[in-house]
Design a protein around this motif. Structure first.
Motif, short mmCIF file in Angstrom:
data_model
loop_
_atom_site.label_atom_id
_atom_site.label_comp_id
_atom_site.label_asym_id
_atom_site.label_seq_id
_atom_site.Cartn_x
_atom_site.Cartn_y
_atom_site.Cartn_z
N SER A 266 -18.03 -4.90 7.83
CA SER A 266 -18.46 -6.31 7.84
C SER A 266 -19.31 -6.57 9.08
CB SER A 266 -17.25 -7.24 7.83
OG SER A 266 -16.67 -7.30 9.12
N GLU A 267 -20.04 -7.66 9.04
CA GLU A 267 -20.84 -8.09 10.19
C GLU A 267 -19.93 -8.50 11.35
OE1 GLU A 267 -24.09 -8.04 10.53
OE2 GLU A 267 -24.84 -7.86 8.49
N GLU A 268 -18.67 -8.84 11.04
CA GLU A 268 -17.71 -9.28 12.05
C GLU A 268 -16.92 -8.11 12.63
OE1 GLU A 268 -17.62 -10.67 8.79
OE2 GLU A 268 -19.10 -12.14 9.44
N ASN A 269 -17.42 -6.90 12.46
CA ASN A 269 -16.81 -5.69 13.01
C ASN A 269 -15.44 -5.36 12.43
OD1 ASN A 269 -18.85 -6.74 15.09
ND2 ASN A 269 -18.58 -4.60 15.62
N LYS A 270 -15.24 -5.70 11.16
CA LYS A 270 -14.03 -5.30 10.44
C LYS A 270 -14.41 -4.17 9.50
CE LYS A 270 -11.43 -8.57 12.11
NZ LYS A 270 -10.64 -8.23 13.26
N ALA B 268 -4.94 1.02 9.75
CA ALA B 268 -3.75 0.63 9.00
C ALA B 268 -3.99 0.95 7.52
CB ALA B 268 -3.48 -0.86 9.17
N THR B 269 -2.97 1.44 6.83
CA THR B 269 -3.10 1.75 5.40
C THR B 269 -1.91 1.18 4.64
OG1 THR B 269 -1.89 3.85 5.48
CG2 THR B 269 -4.26 3.95 5.90
N THR B 270 -2.14 0.94 3.35
CA THR B 270 -1.01 0.64 2.47
C THR B 270 -0.28 1.96 2.23
OG1 THR B 270 -2.45 0.89 0.54
CG2 THR B 270 -2.15 -1.36 1.39
N ARG B 271 0.84 1.93 1.52
CA ARG B 271 1.65 3.14 1.37
C ARG B 271 1.99 3.45 -0.09
NH1 ARG B 271 3.35 5.93 5.72
NH2 ARG B 271 3.16 4.85 7.68
N LYS B 272 0.99 3.43 -0.96
CA LYS B 272 1.20 3.79 -2.36
C LYS B 272 1.20 5.31 -2.51
CE LYS B 272 -2.39 1.43 -3.60
NZ LYS B 272 -3.50 0.86 -4.35
N ALA C 265 -9.03 4.71 0.99
CA ALA C 265 -9.04 6.08 1.50
C ALA C 265 -8.91 7.09 0.36
CB ALA C 265 -7.92 6.28 2.50
N SER C 266 -8.92 6.65 -0.88
CA SER C 266 -8.83 7.41 -2.13
C SER C 266 -7.73 6.82 -2.98
CB SER C 266 -8.56 8.91 -1.94
OG SER C 266 -9.62 9.54 -1.29
N CYS C 267 -6.60 6.51 -2.35
CA CYS C 267 -5.44 5.96 -3.05
C CYS C 267 -5.05 4.63 -2.41
CB CYS C 267 -4.30 6.96 -2.97
SG CYS C 267 -2.74 6.38 -3.63
N ASN C 268 -4.91 4.62 -1.11
CA ASN C 268 -4.46 3.44 -0.37
C ASN C 268 -5.61 2.68 0.27
OD1 ASN C 268 -1.36 3.38 -0.28
ND2 ASN C 268 -1.86 5.54 0.01
N ASN C 269 -5.37 1.38 0.46
CA ASN C 269 -6.35 0.53 1.14
C ASN C 269 -6.25 0.76 2.64
OD1 ASN C 269 -7.16 -0.60 -1.30
ND2 ASN C 269 -5.62 -2.20 -1.16
N ILE C 270 -7.39 0.61 3.31
CA ILE C 270 -7.43 0.75 4.77
C ILE C 270 -7.94 -0.54 5.39
CG2 ILE C 270 -7.76 3.25 4.70
CD1 ILE C 270 -10.73 2.73 5.46
N SER C 271 -7.59 -0.73 6.66
CA SER C 271 -8.04 -1.89 7.41
C SER C 271 -8.04 -1.55 8.89
CB SER C 271 -7.10 -3.06 7.13
OG SER C 271 -7.51 -4.19 7.87
N GLN D 26 -6.60 14.54 -0.44
CA GLN D 26 -7.94 14.08 -0.07
C GLN D 26 -7.85 12.91 0.90
OE1 GLN D 26 -11.46 13.73 -2.81
NE2 GLN D 26 -11.03 11.54 -2.58
N GLU D 27 -6.93 12.00 0.63
CA GLU D 27 -6.77 10.82 1.49
C GLU D 27 -6.38 11.22 2.91
OE1 GLU D 27 -5.32 6.91 0.14
OE2 GLU D 27 -3.52 7.47 1.27
N ALA D 28 -5.49 12.19 3.05
CA ALA D 28 -5.06 12.64 4.38
C ALA D 28 -6.26 13.21 5.15
CB ALA D 28 -3.96 13.68 4.25
N ILE D 29 -7.08 14.00 4.49
CA ILE D 29 -8.26 14.58 5.13
C ILE D 29 -9.27 13.48 5.46
CG2 ILE D 29 -10.19 16.19 4.85
CD1 ILE D 29 -8.26 17.83 2.99
N PHE D 30 -9.44 12.52 4.55
CA PHE D 30 -10.34 11.38 4.76
C PHE D 30 -9.94 10.60 6.02
CE2 PHE D 30 -11.05 6.83 4.30
CZ PHE D 30 -12.39 6.76 3.98
N LEU D 31 -8.66 10.26 6.12
CA LEU D 31 -8.19 9.48 7.27
C LEU D 31 -8.33 10.26 8.58
CD1 LEU D 31 -5.07 7.83 5.64
CD2 LEU D 31 -7.17 6.66 6.36
#
Length: 140
Positions: A57-61, A88-92, A66-72, A101-106
């Motif tokens: 985002s323009e607000e630096n967010k 921070a990630t969700t935990r699905k 990450a493939s499965c879980n959302n990141i923030s 793949q998600e672990a490598i991505f993060l």
């Protein structure tokens, strides 16, 4: 004295003309802000339809998937440097291949220190200049 005035006049006109002479301008640098679909992680293509996505985002967010879980998280950038705060990630739970793949991505995203945007493609590099992530600009 007349020769000096003519020389000064010629020099002044020459300076003005050279200042007005516009050389072909470079295109503006492409922006980091926006949505990016990740196409490769550590030079390996992502799993088809895995929806690995980054949204700056323009607000630096920084958010996305990450493939499965959302990141923030948040980020800061200056020129081509990029600092990403802890993520921070969700935990699905998902299919084992997506979780791997998600672990490598993060892990790759946390190493990013520099980025480059060319023709709608984002390349993200670690401190040593190794390519960590590649993504393509999307509309959403």
């Amino acid at each position: 004295m007349k020769g000096i005035r003519q020389l000064l006049l010629l020099l002044t006109v020459s300076t003005i003309l050279s200042a007005c002479n516009s050389s072909p301008s470079l295109p503006p640098p492409e922006r980091l802000a926006g949505s990016w679909m990740v196409s490769a992680i550590q030079d390996k293509p992502v799993i088809a339809n895995s929806k690995a996505k980054l949204v700056f985002s323009e607000e630096n967010k920084l958010s996305g998937s990450a493939s499965c879980n959302n990141i923030s998280t948040s980020y800061s950038s200056h020129n081509s440097t990029l600092k990403i705060a802890p993520i921070a990630t969700t935990r699905k739970m998902c299919a084992p291949a997506l979780m791997k793949q998600e672990a490598i991505f993060l892990q790759s995203l946390s190493k990013v220190k520099r980025f480059q945007v060319n023709n709608g493609e984002l390349s993200m590099f670690d401190q040593q200049g190794m390519l960590q992530l590649k993504a393509k600009r999307t509309e959403h």
